[in-house]
Write a protein that holds these residues in place. Structure first.
Motif, short mmCIF file in Angstrom:
data_model
loop_
_atom_site.label_atom_id
_atom_site.label_comp_id
_atom_site.label_asym_id
_atom_site.label_seq_id
_atom_site.Cartn_x
_atom_site.Cartn_y
_atom_site.Cartn_z
N PRO A 8 81.78 61.82 62.67
CA PRO A 8 82.63 60.88 61.92
C PRO A 8 81.97 59.51 61.80
CG PRO A 8 83.94 62.11 63.52
CD PRO A 8 82.50 62.47 63.78
N GLU A 9 81.29 59.10 62.87
CA GLU A 9 80.62 57.80 62.82
C GLU A 9 79.48 57.80 61.79
OE1 GLU A 9 81.06 59.59 65.63
OE2 GLU A 9 82.75 58.46 66.44
N ALA A 10 78.77 58.92 61.71
CA ALA A 10 77.68 59.02 60.73
C ALA A 10 78.24 58.97 59.31
CB ALA A 10 76.90 60.32 60.95
N MET A 11 79.43 59.54 59.12
CA MET A 11 80.05 59.47 57.78
C MET A 11 80.40 58.02 57.45
SD MET A 11 82.40 62.81 57.23
CE MET A 11 82.55 63.73 58.73
N GLN A 12 80.88 57.27 58.44
CA GLN A 12 81.20 55.85 58.20
C GLN A 12 79.95 55.06 57.85
OE1 GLN A 12 83.41 54.09 61.45
NE2 GLN A 12 84.75 55.86 61.61
N VAL A 13 78.90 55.30 58.61
CA VAL A 13 77.65 54.59 58.37
C VAL A 13 77.12 54.92 56.97
CG1 VAL A 13 75.22 54.49 59.09
CG2 VAL A 13 77.04 54.36 60.80
N THR A 14 77.21 56.18 56.61
CA THR A 14 76.73 56.62 55.29
C THR A 14 77.54 55.95 54.18
OG1 THR A 14 76.07 58.74 56.22
CG2 THR A 14 76.35 58.64 53.83
N ALA A 15 78.85 55.96 54.34
CA ALA A 15 79.72 55.36 53.32
C ALA A 15 79.40 53.88 53.15
CB ALA A 15 81.18 55.55 53.72
N ARG A 16 79.19 53.21 54.27
CA ARG A 16 78.91 51.79 54.20
C ARG A 16 77.55 51.54 53.53
NH1 ARG A 16 79.23 50.64 59.31
NH2 ARG A 16 77.05 50.16 59.62
#
Ligand code: FES
Length: 159
Positions: free
Chosen positions: A45-53
């Motif tokens: 989930p954290e990697a998805m946040q980083v990617t989105a940002r």
């Protein structure tokens, strides 16, 4: 319309060398996710946040892509990925016995990962190598005419 992610800023040091290689364009989403998965072993989930940002896209878009493509994993996978073909040709030539032997050797069912994160086992559809049935793919290397004994031996060589 693009929206910036509203989640608190997450930093994943493992991705410090990855993100700068990708321009901040939505077209980079899949290649970036592929490299993140290669780096982390899955898409957290954290990697998805980083990617989105990084790409300035909604987290929901990233989640949508990650869950749409079977190449992406939402949970941490084993260092070695064992894929046993369950297509028709492989099925009639003994794939069920291979799955049974692999599961017994590793103590996990298809779709699971060993506790030490050394192995993940998956049942997959036809690899397109039916002439070699039954087929097992271990860490992207294709093995044909596999017997349950051969499959167990190949696993033992990786331990
Ligand atoms: S059915 Fe297994 S490779 Fe085609």
């Amino acid at each position: 319309m693009k929206r910036r992610s509203k989640s608190p800023v997450v930093h994943l040091p493992e991705l410090d060398g990855v993100l700068p290689r990708y321009t901040r364009e939505e077209s980079q989403l899949i290649p970036l996710l592929q490299e993140i998965q290669d780096t982390l072993g899955y898409i957290s989930p954290e990697a998805m946040q980083v990617t989105a940002r990084h790409l300035n896209v909604p987290e929901s878009s990233v989640y949508g892509v990650v869950t749409f493509y079977s190449q992406f994993y939402l949970t941490r996978q084993g260092r070695h990925k064992v894929k046993v073909c369950q297509g028709t040709a492989c099925h009639v030539r003994g794939a069920v016995e291979i799955i049974r032997a692999v599961s017994a050797r590793l103590g996990i069912k298809p779709g699971e990962t060993t506790e030490d994160f050394e192995f993940s086992v998956e049942r997959v559809a036809c690899f397109g190598s039916c002439a070699l049935a039954p087929v097992v793919v271990i860490d992207e290397k294709v093995y044909g005419n596999v017997t349950p004994e051969m499959a167990v031996r190949m696993l033992d060589e990786l331990v």
